[in-house]
Design a protein around this motif. Sequence first.
Motif, PDB file in Angstrom:
ATOM      1  N   TYR A  44       0.843  -1.184   0.000  1.00  0.00           N
ATOM      2  CA  TYR A  44       0.000   0.000   0.000  1.00  0.00           C
ATOM      3  C   TYR A  44       0.888   1.246   0.000  1.00  0.00           C
ATOM      4  O   TYR A  44       1.949   1.267   0.655  1.00  0.00           O
ATOM      5  N   VAL A  45       0.435   2.270  -0.701  1.00  0.00           N
ATOM      6  CA  VAL A  45       1.171   3.539  -0.679  1.00  0.00           C
ATOM      7  C   VAL A  45       0.913   4.241   0.646  1.00  0.00           C
ATOM      8  O   VAL A  45      -0.237   4.443   1.045  1.00  0.00           O
ATOM      9  N   LEU A  46       1.995   4.609   1.338  1.00  0.00           N
ATOM     10  CA  LEU A  46       1.895   5.389   2.572  1.00  0.00           C
ATOM     11  C   LEU A  46       1.736   6.876   2.284  1.00  0.00           C
ATOM     12  O   LEU A  46       0.966   7.577   2.928  1.00  0.00           O
ATOM     13  N   GLY A  47       2.518   7.358   1.321  1.00  0.00           N
ATOM     14  CA  GLY A  47       2.487   8.771   0.991  1.00  0.00           C
ATOM     15  C   GLY A  47       3.720   9.157   0.209  1.00  0.00           C
ATOM     16  O   GLY A  47       4.506   8.300  -0.218  1.00  0.00           O
ATOM     17  N   PRO A  48       3.942  10.447   0.018  1.00  0.00           N
ATOM     18  CA  PRO A  48       5.133  10.891  -0.702  1.00  0.00           C
ATOM     19  C   PRO A  48       6.412  10.522   0.057  1.00  0.00           C
ATOM     20  O   PRO A  48       6.472  10.650   1.282  1.00  0.00           O
ATOM     21  N   TYR A  61       0.525  14.658  -5.169  1.00  0.00           N
ATOM     22  CA  TYR A  61      -0.673  15.224  -4.536  1.00  0.00           C
ATOM     23  C   TYR A  61      -1.344  14.146  -3.701  1.00  0.00           C
ATOM     24  O   TYR A  61      -1.376  12.970  -4.082  1.00  0.00           O
ATOM     25  N   SER A  62      -1.912  14.519  -2.545  1.00  0.00           N
ATOM     26  CA  SER A  62      -2.676  13.595  -1.722  1.00  0.00           C
ATOM     27  C   SER A  62      -4.000  14.226  -1.320  1.00  0.00           C
ATOM     28  O   SER A  62      -4.061  15.425  -1.021  1.00  0.00           O
ATOM     29  N   GLY A  63      -5.054  13.428  -1.326  1.00  0.00           N
ATOM     30  CA  GLY A  63      -6.370  13.875  -0.891  1.00  0.00           C
ATOM     31  C   GLY A  63      -7.163  12.681  -0.388  1.00  0.00           C
ATOM     32  O   GLY A  63      -6.833  11.531  -0.692  1.00  0.00           O
ATOM     33  N   THR A  64      -8.196  12.935   0.400  1.00  0.00           N
ATOM     34  CA  THR A  64      -8.971  11.860   1.017  1.00  0.00           C
ATOM     35  C   THR A  64     -10.449  12.026   0.711  1.00  0.00           C
ATOM     36  O   THR A  64     -10.979  13.148   0.738  1.00  0.00           O
ATOM     37  N   GLU A  73      -1.378  10.793  -5.839  1.00  0.00           N
ATOM     38  CA  GLU A  73      -1.139  10.880  -7.274  1.00  0.00           C
ATOM     39  C   GLU A  73       0.246  11.470  -7.543  1.00  0.00           C
ATOM     40  O   GLU A  73       0.553  12.586  -7.116  1.00  0.00           O
ATOM     41  N   ALA A  74       1.052  10.693  -8.239  1.00  0.00           N
ATOM     42  CA  ALA A  74       2.402  11.128  -8.601  1.00  0.00           C
ATOM     43  C   ALA A  74       2.418  11.538 -10.071  1.00  0.00           C
ATOM     44  O   ALA A  74       2.124  10.725 -10.945  1.00  0.00           O
ATOM     45  N   LEU A  99       2.696  24.191  -8.088  1.00  0.00           N
ATOM     46  CA  LEU A  99       1.747  24.461  -9.165  1.00  0.00           C
ATOM     47  C   LEU A  99       1.141  23.167  -9.685  1.00  0.00           C
ATOM     48  O   LEU A  99      -0.063  23.100  -9.975  1.00  0.00           O
ATOM     49  N   ILE A 100       1.975  22.133  -9.811  1.00  0.00           N
ATOM     50  CA  ILE A 100       1.478  20.839 -10.278  1.00  0.00           C
ATOM     51  C   ILE A 100       0.507  20.256  -9.260  1.00  0.00           C
ATOM     52  O   ILE A 100      -0.560  19.733  -9.610  1.00  0.00           O
ATOM     53  N   ARG A 101       0.863  20.362  -7.977  1.00  0.00           N
ATOM     54  CA  ARG A 101      -0.036  19.845  -6.936  1.00  0.00           C
ATOM     55  C   ARG A 101      -1.353  20.619  -6.920  1.00  0.00           C
ATOM     56  O   ARG A 101      -2.424  20.035  -6.705  1.00  0.00           O
TER      57      ARG A 101
END
Length: 329
Positions: free
Chosen positions: A50-54, A168-171, A275-276, A299-301
Amino acid sequence: MTPRPRRLPVSLRSSPAPWHRQQPTWRAASPRIIATALKRAQTRSAGNWYVLGPSAAIRPDAGYGATVEGIEVVAWRDANNALIAGPGACPHMGAALAEAPVRCGTLVCPWHGLALNGAPFAGWQPFPAHDDGILAWVRLDEHGGEDPLESPVIPPRPAAASSLAAVYSGTGVCEPQDIVANRLDPWHGAWFHPYSFTDLTVLDDGATTDVMTVKVSFKLGSRLVVPVTAQFSAPGPRTVVMRIIKGEGIGSIVETHATPLGAAHDGRPRTRVTEAVIATSHRPGFTIARTAAPLLRPLIRHAAGRLWKDDLAYAERRWELRGTGRFPG
């Protein structure tokens, strides 16, 4: 041989048609096709990863807390900057280890000073962890229900030395399948995100190839667009990859990963999107752009966050309809 890029990557459109007059896509956006693509993705193994985060979010001076499948996880870096992950509760009296200080690679419990160096201690067992340079991963064998893999399934990426990455991360209130289904519905792009996309045509719906191919233009303004051809694939049950195969930025990819967090206090499921965006270009000017990465990443995020504000609403709506037996798919 890589084709030589055009002098300018943008095109000037004629006066665009009003939003409501663009070509409808609802006939092509078959719920059956999307459901079949989703089902194929769910049959593929993630090896309990599982992805933890950046990766950049896990620092050498403090713990990083996350919840995966309802399991509290803490991650940090040892003295050699290697990633360590394990249960997020202190084995002594259960203190939360998220954001606990790290000293010389050792995580120190803020309640009573118990120190963890990543080795098993007093019932505390580390989880397998992996750092791919962009994302941090954890393997939960007791909860994944799959045969474990030594490392996560990571799609081919542009070389780090010639690319620029932002995460980017969101829930959202939904399940991973709702995130994946959103990404396997490219037909909604120009309708639901008219501020970003136009002239969208699905060239291959993936029914026989298992890869969706889309021709679309990214909007830079009311008339300036960047036309590309991209492919969507799902290498795992919680991952969708978009890869540009023609136009500006050939080889650039967007990896979308859905991590189930577990149910919240209200009983509803929460899923985190990570999302990477990994951009590359053969243009000489891209080297200059890479030197400005600290300015470009926010800006990308921001652009990804704007899209996901809508797409999480899509995923949440899908989950709500499924839960009440009203989803037409």
